[in-house]
Motif scaffolding. Sequence first.
Motif, PDB file in Angstrom:
ATOM      1  N   TYR A  57      16.158  82.247  49.783  1.00 39.52           N
ATOM      2  CA  TYR A  57      17.524  82.236  49.260  1.00 39.52           C
ATOM      3  C   TYR A  57      18.375  83.204  50.071  1.00 39.52           C
ATOM      4  CZ  TYR A  57      15.589  79.880  45.177  1.00 39.52           C
ATOM      5  OH  TYR A  57      14.964  78.984  44.356  1.00 39.52           O
ATOM      6  N   GLU A  58      19.627  82.793  50.351  1.00 38.76           N
ATOM      7  CA  GLU A  58      20.562  83.721  50.979  1.00 38.76           C
ATOM      8  C   GLU A  58      21.421  84.355  49.895  1.00 38.76           C
ATOM      9  OE1 GLU A  58      23.223  82.118  53.970  1.00 38.76           O
ATOM     10  OE2 GLU A  58      24.179  84.070  54.295  1.00 38.76           O
ATOM     11  N   ALA A  59      21.533  85.677  49.940  1.00 35.58           N
ATOM     12  CA  ALA A  59      22.386  86.401  48.993  1.00 35.58           C
ATOM     13  C   ALA A  59      23.829  86.390  49.511  1.00 35.58           C
ATOM     14  CB  ALA A  59      21.890  87.842  48.860  1.00 35.58           C
ATOM     15  N   VAL A 112      19.714  88.557  53.633  1.00 34.28           N
ATOM     16  CA  VAL A 112      20.863  89.418  53.331  1.00 34.28           C
ATOM     17  C   VAL A 112      21.743  89.543  54.579  1.00 34.28           C
ATOM     18  CG1 VAL A 112      21.565  91.758  52.647  1.00 34.28           C
ATOM     19  CG2 VAL A 112      19.545  90.717  51.599  1.00 34.28           C
ATOM     20  N   ASN A 113      23.058  89.360  54.387  1.00 32.19           N
ATOM     21  CA  ASN A 113      23.998  89.488  55.506  1.00 32.19           C
ATOM     22  C   ASN A 113      24.319  90.949  55.790  1.00 32.19           C
ATOM     23  OD1 ASN A 113      24.964  86.589  56.123  1.00 32.19           O
ATOM     24  ND2 ASN A 113      25.080  86.728  53.879  1.00 32.19           N
ATOM     25  N   LEU A 114      24.391  91.283  57.074  1.00 34.11           N
ATOM     26  CA  LEU A 114      24.761  92.647  57.463  1.00 34.11           C
ATOM     27  C   LEU A 114      26.071  92.619  58.238  1.00 34.11           C
ATOM     28  CD1 LEU A 114      21.460  94.242  58.783  1.00 34.11           C
ATOM     29  CD2 LEU A 114      22.575  94.642  56.582  1.00 34.11           C
ATOM     30  N   LEU A 144      17.082  89.775  57.468  1.00 35.36           N
ATOM     31  CA  LEU A 144      18.452  90.264  57.646  1.00 35.36           C
ATOM     32  C   LEU A 144      19.191  89.325  58.584  1.00 35.36           C
ATOM     33  CD1 LEU A 144      17.668  94.086  57.938  1.00 35.36           C
ATOM     34  CD2 LEU A 144      18.416  92.802  55.928  1.00 35.36           C
ATOM     35  N   GLU A 145      20.402  88.926  58.193  1.00 37.42           N
ATOM     36  CA  GLU A 145      21.199  88.009  59.011  1.00 37.42           C
ATOM     37  C   GLU A 145      22.302  88.790  59.709  1.00 37.42           C
ATOM     38  OE1 GLU A 145      22.656  84.598  56.909  1.00 37.42           O
ATOM     39  OE2 GLU A 145      20.644  83.993  56.254  1.00 37.42           O
ATOM     40  N   LEU A 146      22.373  88.623  61.012  1.00 34.01           N
ATOM     41  CA  LEU A 146      23.481  89.248  61.716  1.00 34.01           C
ATOM     42  C   LEU A 146      24.111  88.278  62.702  1.00 34.01           C
ATOM     43  CD1 LEU A 146      22.174  90.655  64.710  1.00 34.01           C
ATOM     44  CD2 LEU A 146      20.933  91.693  62.850  1.00 34.01           C
ATOM     45  N   ILE A 174      19.671  85.217  63.518  1.00 33.41           N
ATOM     46  CA  ILE A 174      20.997  85.222  64.122  1.00 33.41           C
ATOM     47  C   ILE A 174      21.843  84.159  63.415  1.00 33.41           C
ATOM     48  CG2 ILE A 174      20.132  83.819  66.091  1.00 33.41           C
ATOM     49  CD1 ILE A 174      22.844  86.099  66.932  1.00 33.41           C
ATOM     50  N   ASP A 175      22.949  84.623  62.839  1.00 32.13           N
ATOM     51  CA  ASP A 175      23.801  83.796  61.972  1.00 32.13           C
ATOM     52  C   ASP A 175      24.912  83.136  62.782  1.00 32.13           C
ATOM     53  OD1 ASP A 175      24.745  82.744  59.604  1.00 32.13           O
ATOM     54  OD2 ASP A 175      25.240  84.666  58.685  1.00 32.13           O
ATOM     55  N   ASP A 176      25.445  82.030  62.285  1.00 33.69           N
ATOM     56  CA  ASP A 176      26.593  81.347  62.912  1.00 33.69           C
ATOM     57  C   ASP A 176      26.326  81.049  64.382  1.00 33.69           C
ATOM     58  OD1 ASP A 176      27.691  81.881  60.458  1.00 33.69           O
ATOM     59  OD2 ASP A 176      29.121  83.367  61.168  1.00 33.69           O
ATOM     60  N   ILE A 195      17.022  81.070  64.040  1.00 38.94           N
ATOM     61  CA  ILE A 195      18.372  80.748  64.515  1.00 38.94           C
ATOM     62  C   ILE A 195      19.075  79.982  63.407  1.00 38.94           C
ATOM     63  CG2 ILE A 195      19.713  79.354  66.154  1.00 38.94           C
ATOM     64  CD1 ILE A 195      17.376  79.746  68.159  1.00 38.94           C
ATOM     65  N   LYS A 196      20.227  80.476  62.956  1.00 36.74           N
ATOM     66  CA  LYS A 196      21.010  79.738  61.963  1.00 36.74           C
ATOM     67  C   LYS A 196      22.178  79.070  62.683  1.00 36.74           C
ATOM     68  CE  LYS A 196      21.325  80.919  57.692  1.00 36.74           C
ATOM     69  NZ  LYS A 196      21.822  81.579  56.451  1.00 36.74           N
ATOM     70  N   LEU A 197      22.072  77.754  62.818  1.00 39.83           N
ATOM     71  CA  LEU A 197      23.068  76.986  63.556  1.00 39.83           C
ATOM     72  C   LEU A 197      24.348  76.865  62.718  1.00 39.83           C
ATOM     73  CD1 LEU A 197      23.678  75.252  66.074  1.00 39.83           C
ATOM     74  CD2 LEU A 197      22.626  73.327  64.885  1.00 39.83           C
TER      75      LEU A 197
HETATM   76 CA    CA Z   1      24.766  84.345  56.553  1.00 38.65          CA
END
Ligand code: CA
Length: 275
Positions: A57-59, A112-114, A144-146, A174-176, A195-197
């Motif tokens: 799950y993404e917070a 969790v997004n940073l 951790l997503e950055l 790695i986000d976006d 990798i988050k596309l």
């Molecule tokens: Ca994110």
Amino acid sequence: AKNDVTRAVCFYESAMDETARARRALATDLRQAIERGELSLHYQVQTSVPTGATCGYEALLRWTHPVHGMIPPVEFIPIAEENGSIMAIGEWVLRTACRQAASWDNSHKIAVNLSPVQFAHADLAKLVHQILVETGLSPKRLELELTESTIVADKVRTLHVLRQIKALGVTIAIDDFGTGYSSLDTLRSFPFDKIKLDRSFMADVERSPQAKAIIRAVLTLGRSLDIPVLAEGVETHVQLTILQVEGCNEAQGYFLGRPKPIDQILLIGGPDVRN
Ligand code: CA
Ligand code: C2E
Ligand code: CA
Ligand code: CA
């Protein structure tokens, strides 16, 4: 005519004042949002594409303002980054997400997004370590997503901090991905686990052969580098089917589940529940 121009300029300036005032007011409110209990986390499911199983799950942060109601993160996070309250808010997010995830009686990951600001100013590895100890969450359950903006700020330092965090057993996504300007170089130099596309590619995939070609290329890249790819913003069955055909690892989006408050996640038992 001159009068009109003067009047228009005055109007424009007072409108600017108005915006600046509103922003300052929000910045003040934001500093108190934690103590007043106005912040909360919603959770959005991340699903395995080949099996349909829940991976994690993404917070996602929510602010319920006493007067203005729900304010989306894209509106208040930049303010928090500007006035420094992102440090306290980011710590609250990390602690709350870890505590809540530790209370789920399952093994799903919590992402969790940073903010780049947290990366630049906190002893992040120490903070993450402290929070893991305090909440009892297993490090391998934390991701951790950055975004690339974090990395470009100070590459050497970021790499150092990322290595410290990874040494704890925590993973990094790695986000976006695909929207920054140094994506490929970033992949070469940083130890990403996922990798988050970016969801813009998904939004276009049904009508744009270009978007589809890019998704395919990123999936090939992920396979070559041995980094799993998660596609963001999956809103339709057709999009999910394309991802299945192309061999995408994970997906996230309204079609698979909207972000929901914790009680709704726990109520329905977490795993394998759709919408
Ligand atoms: Ca994110
Ligand atoms: P993000 O990290 O890329 O998060 C995904 C955003 O896409 C979320 O918006 C989510 O609600 C939305 N989304 C999910 N599925 C779909 C879909 O199928 N279609 C569409 N159109 N959108 C979808 P949200 O919650 O408004 O968050 C926006 C951004 O705010 C996040 O983008 C992230 O950059 C930032 N953010 C959220 N929570 C935090 C936080 O705790 N800390 C920091 N630093 N940033 C956060
Ligand atoms: Ca994203
Ligand atoms: Ca984003």
